[in-house]
Design an enzyme around this catalytic site. Structure first.
Site, mmCIF file in Angstrom:
data_model
loop_
_atom_site.group_PDB
_atom_site.id
_atom_site.type_symbol
_atom_site.label_atom_id
_atom_site.label_comp_id
_atom_site.label_asym_id
_atom_site.label_seq_id
_atom_site.Cartn_x
_atom_site.Cartn_y
_atom_site.Cartn_z
ATOM 1 C CD GLU A 1 -8.272 23.363 2.251
ATOM 2 O OE1 GLU A 1 -9.229 22.874 1.639
ATOM 3 O OE2 GLU A 1 -7.335 23.985 1.712
ATOM 4 C CD GLU B 1 3.091 19.807 13.020
ATOM 5 O OE1 GLU B 1 1.968 20.070 13.507
ATOM 6 O OE2 GLU B 1 3.233 19.428 11.848
ATOM 7 C CD GLU C 1 -0.610 20.407 15.674
ATOM 8 O OE1 GLU C 1 -0.538 20.159 16.895
ATOM 9 O OE2 GLU C 1 -0.531 19.524 14.799
ATOM 10 N NE ARG D 1 8.333 -11.078 12.212
ATOM 11 C CZ ARG D 1 7.878 -12.246 12.621
ATOM 12 N NH1 ARG D 1 6.658 -12.645 12.287
ATOM 13 N NH2 ARG D 1 8.628 -13.025 13.366
ATOM 14 C CG PHE E 1 -1.741 1.294 1.325
ATOM 15 C CD1 PHE E 1 -2.862 1.482 0.524
ATOM 16 C CD2 PHE E 1 -1.387 2.304 2.209
ATOM 17 C CE1 PHE E 1 -3.613 2.654 0.609
ATOM 18 C CE2 PHE E 1 -2.127 3.471 2.299
ATOM 19 C CZ PHE E 1 -3.243 3.646 1.489
ATOM 20 C CD GLU F 1 4.266 7.571 14.757
ATOM 21 O OE1 GLU F 1 3.979 8.749 14.968
ATOM 22 O OE2 GLU F 1 3.432 6.651 14.809
ATOM 23 N NE ARG G 1 -5.199 13.260 16.819
ATOM 24 C CZ ARG G 1 -4.241 13.698 16.046
ATOM 25 N NH1 ARG G 1 -4.302 13.543 14.739
ATOM 26 N NH2 ARG G 1 -3.223 14.334 16.563
#
Length: 182
Positions: free
Chosen positions: A141, A95, A99, A40, A18, A122, A67
């Protein structure tokens, strides 16, 4: 550790299953330490930064944000993904401004967090930001965020009661408490 060879898995082949705008998913065949083969599947992530903004009065600047995957509003520290070739500090500064509208005079790097080691690459770099100056948020946006100042006791109570469950935020609170007691 001294010798981890008896635990190491070796990639035999890899397939991209993907390709999304943010995330990519691979399915690899690996050779296990005993010689067997296994599959995996894992998510490739560009990495992220989380900022722990400390206001002059000691309260922490938090965000409330919906979320979608879990269909609820979460209380969390400001955070966001690294852009290509962006340093963690530059990402944290960007950020925080985008934010919350705040900038910070002092930045203290805490370390790195691997939030889900079983199926994603991550890693989240953690910073404490102090000497905050308020400004105007520059939300992306389609991004809707509400900021709220909260005390450490209120946040810890939120973790204990199950109201605050975001892993990076819980870890950030631990790091902040550890820093305060050193």
């Amino acid at each position: 550790m001294a010798n981890d060879q008896h635990l190491i898995e070796t990639r035999v082949e890899s397939e991209r299953v993907f390709d999304g705008a943010l995330l990519h998913i691979n399915r690899d065949t690996v050779r296990l330490p005993d010689g067997g083969l296994a599959t995996r599947e894992y998510v490739l992530h560009p990495g992220a930064v989380m900022v722990i903004p400390v206001l002059d009065d000691g309260r922490l600047l938090m965000e409330r944000q919906f979320r979608y995957p879990l269909d609820r509003v979460f209380i969390e520290f400001p955070a966001g993904k690294l852009d290509p070739d962006e340093t963690p500090l530059a990402c944290g500064q960007r950020e925080l401004l985008e934010e919350t509208g705040y900038t910070a005079r002092d930045w203290d790097y805490l370390g790195v967090l691997h939030p889900i080691i079983s199926y994603t690459t991550e890693e989240i770099h953690l910073f404490i930001a102090r000497g905050l100056t308020a400004g105007e948020a520059r939300l992306d946006e389609g991004e809707f965020v509400e900021t709220v100042a909260m005390g450490m006791d209120e946040l810890v109570d939120g973790v204990r009661s199950g109201r605050i469950t975001d892993a990076k935020t819980v870890s950030g609170l631990f790091w902040l408490q550890h820093r305060a007691t050193r």
